[in-house]
Write a protein that holds these residues in place. Sequence first.
Motif, short mmCIF file in Angstrom:
data_model
loop_
_atom_site.label_atom_id
_atom_site.label_comp_id
_atom_site.label_asym_id
_atom_site.label_seq_id
_atom_site.Cartn_x
_atom_site.Cartn_y
_atom_site.Cartn_z
N UNK A 66 -18.28 -11.66 -17.24
CA UNK A 66 -16.94 -12.00 -16.74
C UNK A 66 -16.16 -10.75 -16.35
N UNK A 67 -16.27 -9.70 -17.15
CA UNK A 67 -15.58 -8.45 -16.81
C UNK A 67 -16.12 -7.86 -15.51
N UNK A 68 -17.43 -7.95 -15.32
CA UNK A 68 -18.02 -7.42 -14.10
C UNK A 68 -17.58 -8.24 -12.88
N UNK A 69 -17.44 -9.54 -13.06
CA UNK A 69 -16.94 -10.37 -11.96
C UNK A 69 -15.49 -10.00 -11.66
N UNK A 70 -14.67 -9.83 -12.70
CA UNK A 70 -13.27 -9.45 -12.49
C UNK A 70 -13.19 -8.12 -11.74
N UNK A 71 -14.04 -7.17 -12.13
CA UNK A 71 -14.07 -5.87 -11.45
C UNK A 71 -14.49 -6.02 -9.99
N UNK A 72 -15.49 -6.85 -9.75
CA UNK A 72 -15.96 -7.11 -8.38
C UNK A 72 -14.85 -7.73 -7.54
N UNK A 73 -14.11 -8.65 -8.12
CA UNK A 73 -13.02 -9.31 -7.40
C UNK A 73 -11.88 -8.34 -7.09
N UNK A 74 -11.62 -7.39 -7.99
CA UNK A 74 -10.61 -6.37 -7.73
C UNK A 74 -11.03 -5.50 -6.54
N UNK A 75 -12.32 -5.17 -6.51
CA UNK A 75 -12.84 -4.38 -5.39
C UNK A 75 -12.77 -5.18 -4.10
N UNK A 76 -13.12 -6.45 -4.17
CA UNK A 76 -13.05 -7.31 -2.99
C UNK A 76 -11.61 -7.44 -2.49
N UNK A 77 -10.67 -7.55 -3.41
CA UNK A 77 -9.26 -7.63 -3.02
C UNK A 77 -8.87 -6.40 -2.22
N UNK A 78 -9.33 -5.23 -2.66
CA UNK A 78 -9.06 -4.00 -1.92
C UNK A 78 -9.61 -4.05 -0.50
N UNK A 79 -10.77 -4.66 -0.36
CA UNK A 79 -11.39 -4.80 0.97
C UNK A 79 -10.50 -5.64 1.90
N UNK A 80 -10.07 -6.81 1.41
CA UNK A 80 -9.24 -7.68 2.24
C UNK A 80 -7.90 -7.01 2.55
N UNK A 81 -7.36 -6.28 1.60
CA UNK A 81 -6.11 -5.56 1.83
C UNK A 81 -6.29 -4.49 2.91
N UNK A 82 -7.43 -3.80 2.90
CA UNK A 82 -7.68 -2.80 3.93
C UNK A 82 -7.76 -3.43 5.32
N UNK A 83 -8.41 -4.59 5.41
CA UNK A 83 -8.46 -5.29 6.70
C UNK A 83 -7.06 -5.69 7.16
N UNK A 84 -6.27 -6.19 6.23
CA UNK A 84 -4.90 -6.59 6.56
C UNK A 84 -4.04 -5.37 6.91
N UNK A 85 -4.33 -4.25 6.28
CA UNK A 85 -3.60 -3.02 6.57
C UNK A 85 -3.83 -2.59 8.01
N UNK A 86 -5.07 -2.68 8.45
CA UNK A 86 -5.40 -2.28 9.81
C UNK A 86 -4.72 -3.20 10.83
N UNK A 87 -4.62 -4.48 10.51
CA UNK A 87 -4.04 -5.45 11.43
C UNK A 87 -2.51 -5.51 11.36
N UNK A 88 -1.94 -4.94 10.30
CA UNK A 88 -0.50 -5.03 10.08
C UNK A 88 0.09 -3.68 9.68
N UNK A 89 0.04 -2.71 10.57
CA UNK A 89 0.51 -1.36 10.21
C UNK A 89 1.99 -1.31 9.81
N UNK A 90 2.76 -2.30 10.22
CA UNK A 90 4.18 -2.32 9.88
C UNK A 90 4.42 -2.59 8.39
N UNK A 91 3.42 -3.07 7.67
CA UNK A 91 3.53 -3.36 6.24
C UNK A 91 2.83 -2.30 5.39
N UNK A 92 2.72 -1.08 5.90
CA UNK A 92 1.90 -0.05 5.28
C UNK A 92 2.27 0.24 3.83
N UNK A 93 3.55 0.35 3.50
CA UNK A 93 3.96 0.71 2.14
C UNK A 93 3.55 -0.37 1.15
N UNK A 94 3.82 -1.61 1.47
CA UNK A 94 3.47 -2.72 0.58
C UNK A 94 1.95 -2.79 0.39
#
Length: 117
Positions: A66-94
């Motif tokens: 379960x801890x490894x899954x939680x860690x994997x999901x945290x890493x995956x969240x970072x991935x989706x955030x990076x994609x959203x960052x590229x598409x939404x540069x106006x929200x860079x700080x958040x």
Amino acid sequence: MVKDKIYDLEERTFKFAMACRKFVQSLKYSIGNIEDGKQLVRSSGSVGANYIEANEKLGDKDFYFRLKIARKEAKESGYWLRLLQDANPENEITIEELINESMELRKILSSIINKAK
């Protein structure tokens, strides 16, 4: 995100998931934002859900799993955030704050896994 660090990891993962949801709600309408936002909502919520499951472990193997899954999901969240960052540069700080929190959560979970071995 909350400026003060939260040391209750269940609460911290909850706040992270809520911050991701609020962020997704603030995005402009586009197919990419909708699809990536859905994935972010799922993965960010899964961090805390799996951490809670780990605390209700059925045994050591279940705890690590379960801890490894939680860690994997945290890493995956970072991935989706990076994609959203590229598409939404106006929200860079958040987005940067959320990416940093996903990385911190991943490091915390890794530390728990390593210390529990």
